[in-house]
Design an enzyme around this catalytic site. Structure first.
Site, PDB file in Angstrom:
ATOM      1  N   SER A   1       0.926  -1.181  -0.038  1.00 61.63           N
ATOM      2  CA  SER A   1       0.123  -0.102   0.073  1.00 61.63           C
ATOM      3  C   SER A   1       0.993   1.291   0.132  1.00 61.63           C
ATOM      4  CB  SER A   1      -1.015  -0.075   1.203  1.00 61.63           C
ATOM      5  OG  SER A   1      -1.923   1.001   1.150  1.00 61.63           O
TER       6      SER A   1
ATOM      7  N   ASP B   1      10.248   5.268 -10.009  1.00 60.94           N
ATOM      8  CA  ASP B   1       9.761   6.036 -11.492  1.00 60.94           C
ATOM      9  C   ASP B   1      10.325   7.185 -11.881  1.00 60.94           C
ATOM     10  OD1 ASP B   1       8.094   3.863 -11.646  1.00 60.94           O
ATOM     11  OD2 ASP B   1       6.211   4.920 -11.810  1.00 60.94           O
TER      12      ASP B   1
ATOM     13  N   LYS C   1      -0.787  -4.533  -3.142  1.00 60.10           N
ATOM     14  CA  LYS C   1      -1.768  -3.888  -2.843  1.00 60.10           C
ATOM     15  C   LYS C   1      -2.077  -2.381  -3.240  1.00 60.10           C
ATOM     16  CE  LYS C   1      -4.780  -2.702   1.212  1.00 60.10           C
ATOM     17  NZ  LYS C   1      -5.199  -1.393   0.874  1.00 60.10           N
TER      18      LYS C   1
END
Length: 543
Positions: free
Chosen positions: A306, A317, A331
């Site tokens: 999460s 990224d 998740k």
């Protein structure tokens, strides 16, 4: 007839959940009728569903062999069962669970400050928090909580004992403790205080110039806890930072965004989410890292989930740092918290999280059992491929894949057997830990403590006493591991959690790899910034 009020309470909550769940994403329309029709569910169908359920419940209440606790049937059975058909993370909280949930989010409560666990119908202290009332009262890991205010704790659950230990700030709670080597119970009077659960479990300098921060949750205090740890480590002057998110199951979205904001460049996207009836929303770094270019390595494993995945995905990224360890849990479902009647609440999935490159974090749950979803994750057959700021490939639909995969060392059969028997510390299945046994005879341990041949000899005696089978080759083959485990638990018991953490980090292959990759993380970030700047310049010159 006594079950009637309970039945009515449970059914009121159930009807509310049925209505909300039936319309899923349409939570915020003006009326149930409008929401239902917009999602293909008629009001009549909802009413029929409720009538069918109440009819079945009525039959059960009248005819079941034993008296029926209707609230339990609805709260523990009907509602959770219905939600689990939707996805693994939509959930329902009864009043007690909801209170605990809010407590975890707030990161504080009033009590004595220690973690406990169940073992053979006994409540065992795993560790008092450093500086807490329990710590100051001399409570040790491995102590057995025998009584609280004179009431026996035998057979009680950990939650029940924890509730007995909590209370208003400044009040005194009397605790009877059993300890290895003591003939009589130890009686302590502990004054309750506000117990904070800091999101940062531990921070230190793992080597000159390289800071380390272990983050265990994303509660309301996460950003301030991390900011304080970075201040103590003199973050801007570090040669590198290792952010440990292993076993961090997540928490509050705004705290994940806030933490990412500390490291990303200003205006970089952190995460986005969107759902069937939920418009896309993007979250950005508002302040940014203020030009601080300290290289970062993030540690993750299969229990990082999460909010942890949001942070790791954003750093990866944007090429802000490298990710090391094992693939995270996967998740990426957004749960909206909806308070209901009778101090209950619903956590309903309303959207999905996407990393800055557009990767879906959530892994597949439609074609697997609930057990396999939680304990036997499978890699996606065809993961989506996205590109980082510098053009590196990253993969989605199955958690965050590390840039450098370093597996957690696997336990051999001997190590597994010792863990299951609770040899090093108390477990629900354990028989009693060696640390208590050793310290009961030799309590005057200093920080110069070394696990010598004599200590290993005492360890053999302990195994014999507990009727735990072993061979000399098993001892010799695992000697380094045994010394590390024993020293770690002894230091935790005598000097507190922080000293135990320090020992634990001395033999951590994932951490060792993270330290080795600091120069590569620096080069990656610098190269990414150069590529992004060139890209922006080209776009400006060619409108």
């Amino acid at each position: 007839m006594e079950s009637q009020p309970s039945s009515k309470r449970g059914i009121v909550v159930l009807i509310t959940v049925l209505g909300i769940s039936a319309v899923l994403g349409g939570l915020f329309g003006p009326t149930l009728r409008a929401r239902a029709s917009s999602n293909g569910t008629s009001e009549t169908e909802l009413q029929d569903s409720v009538k069918s359920f109440t009819h079945v419940l009525s039959v059960v209440e009248r005819n079941y062999a034993d008296p029926v606790d209707t609230d339990k049937v609805i709260y523990d059975g009907a509602i959770p069962g219905m939600l689990h058909v939707l996805d693994p993370h939509s959930n329902f909280f009864d009043p007690k669970q909801y209170a605990l949930f809010k407590e975890e989010q707030q990161g504080k409560y009033y009590g004595v400050g220690m973690t406990i666990s169940q073992r053979d119908n006994q409540t065992v202290v795993l560790a008092p928090f450093v500086g807490s009332p329990a710590y100051k009262a001399g409570i040790r890991p491995g102590d057995v909580v025998l009584k609280v205010e004179g009431k026996s704790c035998d057979g009680l659950t950990g939650t029940e004992v924890a509730e007995m230990l909590k209370g208003p700030k400044g009040t005194v709670v009397h605790i009877s403790l059993g300890r290895e080597g003591w003939d009589k119970p130890i009686e302590v009077a502990v004054t309750r205080d506000e117990i904070t659960r800091p999101a940062v479990e531990y921070y230190t300098m793992v080597k000159p110039g390289i800071g380390y921060v272990r983050l265990v949750s994303f509660s309301e205090t996460t950003d301030s806890d991390v900011a304080e740890a970075l201040k103590q480590l003199d973050f801007p002057k570090l040669d590198g930072l290792i952010l440990d998110l292993r076993n961090n199951g997540g928490g509050l979205l705004n705290q994940a965004v806030g933490l990412s904001d500390m490291f990303l460049d200003k205006n970089e996207i952190v995460v986005s989410h969107r759902g069937r009836s939920s418009p896309e929303r993007r979250y950005y770094a508002v302040r940014g890292n203020q030009g601080i270019e300290v290289p970062i390595v993030v540690l993750i494993n299969g229990q990082s989930a999460s909010a942890s995945e949001i942070v790791a995905g954003a750093i990866q990224d944007h090429d802000r740092g490298l990710v090391v360890g094992e693939t995270s849990f996967g998740k990426g479902l957004v749960q909206t918290q909806i308070p209901l009647a009778e101090e209950t609440a619903l956590l309903l999935t309303t959207a999905r999280y996407y990393t800055p490159s557009g990767r879906l974090i959530q892994r597949d749950y439609k074609n697997v059992s609930l057990y396999d979803y939680h304990y036997n994750p499978q890699k996606p057959k065809q993961p989506e491929v996205k590109l980082t700021d510098s053009g590196r490939q990253v993969f989605g639909q199955g958690g965050i894949t590390p840039d450098d995969f370093v597996a957690t060392p696997k336990q051999d059969d001997f190590q597994t057997a010792l863990y299951r028997r609770g040899v090093f510390y108390a477990t629900p299945q354990g028989v009693g830990d060696f640390t208590r046994y050793y310290l009961s005879a030799k309590p005057d341990v200093t920080k110069d403590f070394v696990v010598t041949d004599e200590v290993i000899s005492d360890f053999r005696k302990y195994l014999d006493k507990q009727h735990i089978k072993y061979t000399e080759p098993e001892i010799s083959d695992n000697l380094t591991w045994l010394k590390w485990q024993i020293k770690r638990e002894v230091f935790t018991s005598v000097f507190g959690l922080n000293e135990g953490f320090k020992v634990a980090l001395q033999d951590d292959p994932q951490l060792d790899k993270a330290m080795d990759l600091i120069p590569q993380a620096r080069a990656l970030y610098q190269n990414a910034r150069k590529i992004v700047a060139e890209r922006q310049a080209n776009q400006s010159s060619h409108p």
